[in-house]
Design a protein around this motif. Sequence first.
Motif: not given
Length: 497
Positions: A395-413
Amino acid sequence: MSIKRLILFGAVVVVLSMATVLAQRVVSGQTSLTSETVKDLPYTPVVTLNGSTLPWKMVDGTKEFHLTVEEITWEMAPGMVVKAWGYNGQTPGPTIEAVEGDRVRILVENKLPEPTAVHWHGVILPSGMDGVAGLTQWPIPPGDTFKYEFTLKQHGTQMYHSHGDEMVQIGLGAMGFFIIHPKRPTHKIDRDYAIFLNEWFVQPGTARPDPNVMTDFNIFTFNSRAFPGTAPLLARPGERVRVRLGHVGQDFHAIHMHGHSFTIVATDGGDIPETAQWMETTVAIGPGQTRDYEFIAIPGDWALHCHLRHHPMNAMGHDIPNVLGVNQAGVEEKIQALVPGYMAMGETGMHEHAEHAKHMAGPPNTLPMMGGQGPFGPIGMGGMFTVLKVHENAPRFATADDYTKQIQLPDDGGWYDNPPGTVAESINPDFGKQKIGAYVCPMHPEVRQSEPGSCPKCGMTLKPQKAEPAEEGDGNRQSESREPMGSQEHHEGMHHH
Ligand SMILES: [Cu+2]
């Protein structure tokens, strides 16, 4: 009951996935940067794993930040929550990011029960702003707020930390990053990560780290999180990644990253001229230092950990008697008569511990020596350990918060999809296909059944036991019976794959 006893009981807690870990992250009440507010920034925002970036507002041309030093509830990993001292609900405190040339004002509110001061470690500033209680300013009394204000004359990875009763306040987590971006960047960074190193002593069963312990630590952390509570670093192949390490603790560390050789591009003293930069796979870092390294990401799942062997390890692995090679068979039965559930371990090494970790109840509020589940079974690490996941779909992300939200998704990659033929495997063509005779509890040999399942007595996964091949000699049978526990995980790994 001593720690030595507990480890032999196979004490431990449930291991959860990293996604769950992040969902349970203790967050500060502050609003943070969003994708909207960062898109005009002249730099790639730093991602402080398991942490955040300190918001600011412009007041008369000055970037104004607010830090509150206070007692916080901090989850080091699932199953372990401590009462730390941090800034704005976090340890390390939120990362301060600014640009060379900025005028900054930092308001520090003291909500601790004792005086404090904040030192801007490595930042070039007027002496009276240096934040050393007694030497350069009056200590900030409990309940008071002090104003620090200075112009940033340099760029680089610097830090901030308490400089009033340092022993207790840093020992309990009062520290953070102060990152100053260059006015004129020489090159673009695609992903910029910050990892603060620290050591703690938390007596199992308690919640308050012991700041009086100076050498014999039992919890080692990246951004005050211990594996399996540490977030992974994400990147796409070919991206330029920077990792910033900061440290104001007591030990030396040797941070090793697999799969790459990286370039040390800066220290706390500033940028290293290109002609003087050097390549490493392990960067040594001591108290009071920072190190920045950069690399071009190579596809894979790569371990990133401290190379001191007891640092990627959690509390229950410390202070264990050496039973390697000791036949505990007779001992176990005798002790079980007195202490039901006693389990002898460590005779063949500690791999089995990672398996027991999932099932055995341990003392409250501590962490098993090692945990974490990978695609091929237990990872068997703790403490200063995380994973660099370089995947095409990261996932691409712009901020630390984005990052946290994105890897809360079921698929962190998820896990790296290895190209065919590129995974180490058994030379035994029957590997993973052995005929199973029965499933047996490794702890209660009397529990035996023909189907997979778990032990009704202790809940452990039953281990497949190979059918006795009639044609094989005693020698072979003996070696089978001594097969280390945990081999089943490798078989499961095969099926997953
Ligand atoms: Cu270390």
